[in-house]
Every structure is written in structure tokens, then in C-alpha cells.
Design an enzyme around this catalytic site. Sequence first.
Site, PDB file in Angstrom:
ATOM      1  N   CYS A 190       0.852  -1.052   0.016  1.00 50.30           N
ATOM      2  CA  CYS A 190       0.002  -0.012   0.030  1.00 50.30           C
ATOM      3  C   CYS A 190       0.939   1.206   0.105  1.00 50.30           C
ATOM      4  CB  CYS A 190      -0.953   0.187   1.188  1.00 50.30           C
ATOM      5  SG  CYS A 190      -2.073  -1.520   1.126  1.00 50.30           S
ATOM      6  N   HIS A 237      -2.931   7.265   2.168  1.00 49.85           N
ATOM      7  CA  HIS A 237      -3.400   5.961   1.590  1.00 49.85           C
ATOM      8  C   HIS A 237      -4.735   5.861   2.430  1.00 49.85           C
ATOM      9  CE1 HIS A 237      -4.060   1.781   1.016  1.00 49.85           C
ATOM     10  NE2 HIS A 237      -3.671   1.358   2.212  1.00 49.85           N
ATOM     11  N   ASN A 280     -10.169   0.367  -0.102  1.00 52.36           N
ATOM     12  CA  ASN A 280      -8.672   0.520   0.159  1.00 52.36           C
ATOM     13  C   ASN A 280      -8.245  -0.394  -1.239  1.00 52.36           C
ATOM     14  OD1 ASN A 280      -5.982  -0.429   0.466  1.00 52.36           O
ATOM     15  ND2 ASN A 280      -6.121  -1.096   2.733  1.00 52.36           N
TER      16      ASN A 280
END
Length: 325
Positions: free
Chosen positions: A105, A245, A275
Site C-alpha cells: 500500500c 493512503h 482500500n
Amino acid sequence: MGVGSCLPPRPVANEELAERLGRPPEWIFQRSGIRSRHVVEPGTTSGDLAVEAGREALSRSAVGDVGAVVVATTSPDRPCPGTAPSVAARLGMTGVTALDVQAVCAGFVYALGVAQGLIAAGTVDSALVIGTDTLSLSVAPDDPTSMLFGDGAGAVVLRSGHCEEPGALGPCVLGSDGGGRDLITVRAGGSEERSQAGGAPADPYLRLEGREVFWRAVEHMGSASRAALDAAGWKPEEVDRIVAHQANARILTMLAQRLGVPADRALSNIEQVGNTSAASIPILLDHASRAGDLEPGHRLLLTAFGGGLTWGATTLVWPHLERSH
């Protein structure tokens, strides 16, 4: 110089997941801040999404062809070769520098740092940086953490310039802690599994230790963000937008609180897209740009945390860009 994104056309609302996970839709939202996410149909790959996002970013820039294509992904089209050369070729750029970056990520911030270094070293004059992931294909259907992940790709175009120009990246602050590799991991498919002759097959699904990851994400994004702000000579209250993020809505709120930045300056689209791993930050940049939430002159803080463990942050002053519709 340009920004673009691509989401698969199929949305998956919490109601569709509720029965499978044995959790009510509102429980999913309260735990994650997510009401819907987009997932790929059979036959669509991370590379497919990357090509579309990259094409859009290029079309909105004045750069044209670029000297490098850097693709951040933890769900490549194949274990070998990398996805970036194929993406570059499909965009009509055979012969350019092309490589993958794997920092889960945090991959997009890492990829920005790689592209920044290539440009600063004079290796290339411009770069297309893409974050793309299809983690819906990697999660176990009955694992509650599967509610977090959606698919997508986002891209930006960089060129050489001067540090005083709007859009210039500040120093990229990057870090890692391999001691936490088991907190976010896919155990199968690598040499570790293949070296165990006669052993049972390793777990092929993405596994996430949510509680521990939550606190480490807040800690490391916070420390990286403060270091990036110090390097830029900015105070937290001077930040106009945090572009973090999109892991969990509660993480975003706590990060802003720890940095001393008003919560309403933390941009978010997690409610609609979930996500999207390495694609998270560039998708958010594109969505916020199109919505008018990013204006020329805004001071941005970008920060991310991912498996590895890895984390990073950087800064920039938002430039004038053409908005897509």
C-alpha cells in the site's frame, strides 16, 4: 503534469458482502468507513487498469511520451516478468525504462521516489508513475478483512523542473521494518514456499492482522509525515490537504489529529472505493482534482503505509492541471 485513474465498472456494496461475511452492512461501514468498492470482472488484470489510468494521465499532460514507466503493484499480472514493460508497450512506449515497485500500500509513494531519482540523476526527463492493484482476487471470500479491498489504478506524469515550481515533489521520506512482514502477507507463490520440498502448500490468500496494522500505520505515517514536512520547511497548520493512503477511515482521522491538521483537510474517497492499495493515493488525487477539492497553490502532504512493513511521505504544491469530466 497530469493525473488519471481507472475503476472497474462493477461496484460492490456492503449489502452484497453482508451475508457472506455474516456481518450487517452498517457494521462493515462503522469498522472501515467503506460503503462500496469496485471489483474487476473475470479477465481483467492489474495491467489492464494501469493502461487505462496511464493513458488518461498522459492525455491530460503536455509531456507526451515519457522516458520511464514505474508501476507500483502487489498484484502483478504475472510473477515474471514485471507488469511495467507490458503496460509501457500497450501505451506505445517500447524501449523505455520500465520497472515494477513492490511496497504494497506504500507502493505509490515509493514509486514516486524511484521516478524522482531517475529524473534527478538525468537518466530520464519524464516518467509515468502508476499505482494499480486487484486485491479482490487475493483475499479469502470468507475473511472479514476482504470487506476492505477494492480494485483500481491511478497514475501521474512527472517531468524534470525546478524545486520552486508548483507540482515539484519535496524529498520522499521512505522507511521499512521487515520484522513485521507477517502482519500483511501472502505466503504462497514465492521461493520461500517452493524451497520447502514436500511441505504443505502455503496459504494463497492475503492475510492482515488488523489491530496491529492499525496502530503501526498511524505511528509510521505520522513520523514520516512530520519528517517530510520538516524537509519542506512547512508547519502542520500550513498543510491545506492531507492525501493519505485510504486504508481505514479511523486511521485517517487519527493521523490528522496526531499531526495537528484539521480533520476536514484530510481528503477521502474510501467510502466509495475502499482500500485500493498502491492505487489509493493517485485515485484520490484524480477524484479530488475533478471535484475541485484540489486548487492550484494548495500545499499537499502525501503519506502511505503498507506491507513489508513499508511507509513513506512527501510534499508538493498542487499545480494547475486540466480537469477531466
